[in-house]
Design an enzyme around this catalytic site. Structure first.
Site, PDB file in Angstrom:
ATOM      1  N   SER A  29       0.819  -1.212   0.000  1.00 35.14           N
ATOM      2  CA  SER A  29       0.000   0.000   0.000  1.00 35.14           C
ATOM      3  C   SER A  29       0.857   1.269   0.000  1.00 35.14           C
ATOM      4  O   SER A  29       1.887   1.338   0.665  1.00 35.14           O
ATOM      5  CB  SER A  29      -0.885   0.001   1.242  1.00 35.14           C
ATOM      6  OG  SER A  29      -1.524   1.241   1.354  1.00 35.14           O
ATOM      7  N   SER A  31      -0.611   4.045   0.983  1.00 32.75           N
ATOM      8  CA  SER A  31      -1.307   4.918   1.947  1.00 32.75           C
ATOM      9  C   SER A  31      -0.431   5.368   3.119  1.00 32.75           C
ATOM     10  O   SER A  31      -0.488   6.540   3.502  1.00 32.75           O
ATOM     11  CB  SER A  31      -2.574   4.233   2.456  1.00 32.75           C
ATOM     12  OG  SER A  31      -3.450   4.044   1.385  1.00 32.75           O
ATOM     13  N   THR A  76      -9.505  -1.692   2.616  1.00 35.91           N
ATOM     14  CA  THR A  76      -9.270  -2.117   1.236  1.00 35.91           C
ATOM     15  C   THR A  76      -9.682  -3.578   1.053  1.00 35.91           C
ATOM     16  O   THR A  76     -10.243  -4.189   1.958  1.00 35.91           O
ATOM     17  CB  THR A  76      -7.798  -1.824   0.818  1.00 35.91           C
ATOM     18  OG1 THR A  76      -7.681  -2.043  -0.588  1.00 35.91           O
ATOM     19  CG2 THR A  76      -6.797  -2.706   1.547  1.00 35.91           C
ATOM     20  N   LYS A  80     -14.051  -4.131   1.775  1.00 38.23           N
ATOM     21  CA  LYS A  80     -14.766  -2.880   1.505  1.00 38.23           C
ATOM     22  C   LYS A  80     -16.292  -2.995   1.594  1.00 38.23           C
ATOM     23  O   LYS A  80     -16.972  -2.000   1.869  1.00 38.23           O
ATOM     24  CB  LYS A  80     -14.400  -2.364   0.105  1.00 38.23           C
ATOM     25  CG  LYS A  80     -13.055  -1.695   0.011  1.00 38.23           C
ATOM     26  CD  LYS A  80     -12.878  -1.144  -1.401  1.00 38.23           C
ATOM     27  CE  LYS A  80     -11.585  -0.419  -1.564  1.00 38.23           C
ATOM     28  NZ  LYS A  80     -11.488   0.246  -2.873  1.00 38.23           N
ATOM     29  N   GLY A 143     -16.383  -2.720  -9.017  1.00 38.95           N
ATOM     30  CA  GLY A 143     -16.484  -1.812  -7.873  1.00 38.95           C
ATOM     31  C   GLY A 143     -15.995  -0.407  -8.198  1.00 38.95           C
ATOM     32  O   GLY A 143     -16.617   0.586  -7.805  1.00 38.95           O
ATOM     33  N   GLY A 258      -4.018   6.488 -13.656  1.00 42.80           N
ATOM     34  CA  GLY A 258      -4.601   5.971 -12.414  1.00 42.80           C
ATOM     35  C   GLY A 258      -3.966   6.492 -11.136  1.00 42.80           C
ATOM     36  O   GLY A 258      -4.596   6.478 -10.079  1.00 42.80           O
TER      37      GLY A 258
HETATM   38  P1  ATR Z   1     -12.632  -3.295  -9.567  1.00 45.32           P
HETATM   39  O1  ATR Z   1     -13.161  -3.463  -8.182  1.00 45.32           O
HETATM   40  O2  ATR Z   1     -11.215  -2.780  -9.630  1.00 45.32           O
HETATM   41  O3  ATR Z   1     -13.552  -2.492 -10.408  1.00 45.32           O
HETATM   42  P2  ATR Z   1     -13.613  -5.810 -10.582  1.00 45.32           P
HETATM   43  O4  ATR Z   1     -14.823  -5.627  -9.734  1.00 45.32           O
HETATM   44  O5  ATR Z   1     -12.939  -7.132 -10.585  1.00 45.32           O
HETATM   45  O6  ATR Z   1     -12.484  -4.756 -10.183  1.00 45.32           O
HETATM   46  O7  ATR Z   1     -13.994  -5.376 -12.077  1.00 45.32           O
HETATM   47  C1  ATR Z   1     -13.170  -5.616 -13.152  1.00 45.32           C
HETATM   48  C2  ATR Z   1     -13.845  -5.151 -14.448  1.00 45.32           C
HETATM   49  O8  ATR Z   1     -12.970  -5.471 -15.527  1.00 45.32           O
HETATM   50  C3  ATR Z   1     -15.167  -5.834 -14.732  1.00 45.32           C
HETATM   51  O9  ATR Z   1     -16.024  -4.910 -15.357  1.00 45.32           O
HETATM   52  C4  ATR Z   1     -14.771  -6.935 -15.730  1.00 45.32           C
HETATM   53  O10 ATR Z   1     -15.798  -7.336 -16.610  1.00 45.32           O
HETATM   54  P3  ATR Z   1     -16.917  -8.427 -16.145  1.00 45.32           P
HETATM   55  O11 ATR Z   1     -17.859  -7.696 -15.244  1.00 45.32           O
HETATM   56  O12 ATR Z   1     -17.572  -8.847 -17.418  1.00 45.32           O
HETATM   57  O13 ATR Z   1     -16.164  -9.530 -15.462  1.00 45.32           O
HETATM   58  C5  ATR Z   1     -13.696  -6.224 -16.495  1.00 45.32           C
HETATM   59  N1  ATR Z   1     -12.790  -7.171 -17.162  1.00 45.32           N
HETATM   60  C6  ATR Z   1     -11.824  -7.931 -16.595  1.00 45.32           C
HETATM   61  N2  ATR Z   1     -11.199  -8.684 -17.525  1.00 45.32           N
HETATM   62  C7  ATR Z   1     -11.779  -8.377 -18.709  1.00 45.32           C
HETATM   63  C8  ATR Z   1     -11.584  -8.812 -20.075  1.00 45.32           C
HETATM   64  N3  ATR Z   1     -10.650  -9.717 -20.374  1.00 45.32           N
HETATM   65  N4  ATR Z   1     -12.371  -8.280 -21.031  1.00 45.32           N
HETATM   66  C9  ATR Z   1     -13.323  -7.366 -20.742  1.00 45.32           C
HETATM   67  N5  ATR Z   1     -13.554  -6.914 -19.478  1.00 45.32           N
HETATM   68  C10 ATR Z   1     -12.799  -7.420 -18.486  1.00 45.32           C
END
Ligand code: ATR
Length: 291
Positions: A29, A31, A76, A80, A143, A258
Site C-alpha cells: 500500500s 497509503s 481495502t 470494503k 467496484g 490511475g
Molecule cells: P474493480 O473493483 O477494480 O472495479 P472488478 O470488480 O474485478 O475490479 O472489475 C473488473 C472489471 O474489468 C469488470 O467490469 C470486468 O468485466 P466483467 O464484469 O464482465 O467480469 C472487467 N474485465 C476484466 N477482464 C476483462 C476482459 N478480459 N475483457 C473485458 N472486461 C474485463
C-alpha cells in the site's frame, strides 16, 4: 513520558493518535507514505499503519478500532463491502456505491465513506475539466466503475454510458443512477466504435485490461482514429502509461492516469479525518511518493 524516535524528528508520544489501513494484503500500500507525510507536514500528531486482517477477524478489528479509539481508518480489499455491517453510519454516496474505503471515528461513532469515485472526480477537475453537463463513457462495471459512476452522477454529468462484458453488472449500476440522480444512462457491450466515441466528452477505463503483466491489452480497438477531443482516463496505475493511454496519445487526446485517482482518494480521506485540504503539489515533491 516514553518517547520513541522514528527517523529524524518524528516523535511518538502519549498523545499520538493512530490511523490505519485494514485489508489483506496490505504490504504494498502507498497509503502509509501519503498519510504519514501529510500528518508531518500539517503538524498533526498521528501515525498511519497497515493491519493485515483476515475475513474472519473483521468484526474483531472494528471492535478494536472502537476500544482503542483509533480515530481514522482506510479499508481495502477484501473488506470494503463486509465492513458496512459493522459501522454506525454510512455516507449517502458510499451507501449507493455499496462499499466503504474510509472510516472516521466521531467520538466513538464509526462513519463510513467511499473516496474512490471522489478521487477520480477531483483528478478530472484538477486537470481543468468539468463533469457537470458532460457525456461520459465508463468501460467496465466492477467496484471502481460503480464508485466513479455514482460520483460523476452526483456531480451532475449529463449522460453516463456503461459498457461491460457482462451487461447485467452495467445495468445494476445504471439502475442505481436512474433511481438517485438526474443523469441520463445507457448500457452496452464492450465493443466500442468510433461513432460511440464521437458522442462523448470523457472516456474512462475501469477494467483490468492493460494492468501489469498484461501491458499490451486495452479495452478498445487500437486502430480507431479519433478527431474529436475527448479526455481519456485509465484507473490502472501499473504501468503508469497503459496501452490505452498510449492509444489516446497517438490520437492527440488529453489523458489522465490511475495514479492521480489513487492520490486524490487518499487526499479526500485525509480531509474527512482532519478537515485539512492537503496540498497536492507537496506530495509530488516527496521522494518516496514519486510513483
Ligand atoms: P474493480 O473493483 O477494480 O472495479 P472488478 O470488480 O474485478 O475490479 O472489475 C473488473 C472489471 O474489468 C469488470 O467490469 C470486468 O468485466 P466483467 O464484469 O464482465 O467480469 C472487467 N474485465 C476484466 N477482464 C476483462 C476482459 N478480459 N475483457 C473485458 N472486461 C474485463
Amino acid at each position: 513520558m516514553y518517547n520513541v524516535t522514528i527517523g529524524d524528528d518524528n516523535m511518538i508520544n502519549g498523545s499520538t493518535k493512530l490511523a490505519c489501513l485494514i485489508g489483506q494484503p496490505v504490504e504494498h500500500s502507498f497509503s502509509p507514505n501519503i498519510h504519514n507525510c501529510l500528518f508531518e507536514k500539517y503538524n498533526i500528531n498521528s501515525k498511519y499503519m497497515c493491519f493485515d486482517v483476515d475475513k474472519d477477524s473483521l468484526k474483531d478489528a472494528i471492535m478494536a478500532i472502537k476500544a482503542l479509539k483509533i480515530n481514522a481508518a482506510n479499508v481495502t480489499i477484501p473488506h470494503k463491502v463486509d465492513i458496512m455491517n459493522y459501522l454506525d453510519d454510512i455516507d449517502t454516496n458510499a451507501r449507493l456505491i455499496g462499499a466503504v474505503n474510509t472510516i472516521k471515528n466521531d467520538n466513538g461513532k464509526l462513519i463510513g465513506y467511499n473516496t474512490d469515485g471522489i478521487g477520480f472526480v477531483n483528478s478530472v477537475l484538477d486537470k481543468g475539466y468539468e463533469i457537470k453537463d458532460k457525456k461520459v463513457m465508463i468501460l467496465g462495471a466492477g467496484g471502481a466503475a460503480r464508485s466513479i459512476a455514482v460520483e460523476i452522477a452526483s456531480n451532475n454529468a449529463k449522460f453516463i454510458e456503461i459498457r461491460n462484458r457482462s451487461i447485467d453488472k452495467a445495468q445494476n449500476i445504471t439502475n442505481t443512477i436512474k433511481e438517485n440522480f438526474k443523469s441520463i444512462v445507457k448500457t452496452g457491450d464492450i465493443s466500442i466504435s468510433k461513432e460511440d466515441l464521437e458522442n462523448i466528452d470523457i472516456l474512462i477505463n475501469t477494467t483490468s485490461l492493460g494492468m501489469s503483466p498484461d501491458v499490451d491489452k486495452l479495452p478498445i480497438d487500437k486502430t480507431i482514429k479519433l478527431d474529436k477531443e475527448i479526455l481519456v482516463c485509465d484507473i490502472v496505475y501499473n504501468p503508469k502509461e497503459t496501452r490505452f493511454l498510449k492509444w489516446a496519445k497517438e490520437n492527440n487526446l488529453d489523458t489522465l492516469g490511475g495514479i492521480d485517482m489513487l492520490i486524490n482518494q487518499a487526499l479526500e480521506a485525509f480531509y474527512i479525518w482532519t478537515g485539512v485540504r492537503p496540498d497536492r503539489e507537496y506530495l509530488s515533491q516527496v521522494e518516496e511518493l514519486r510513483f
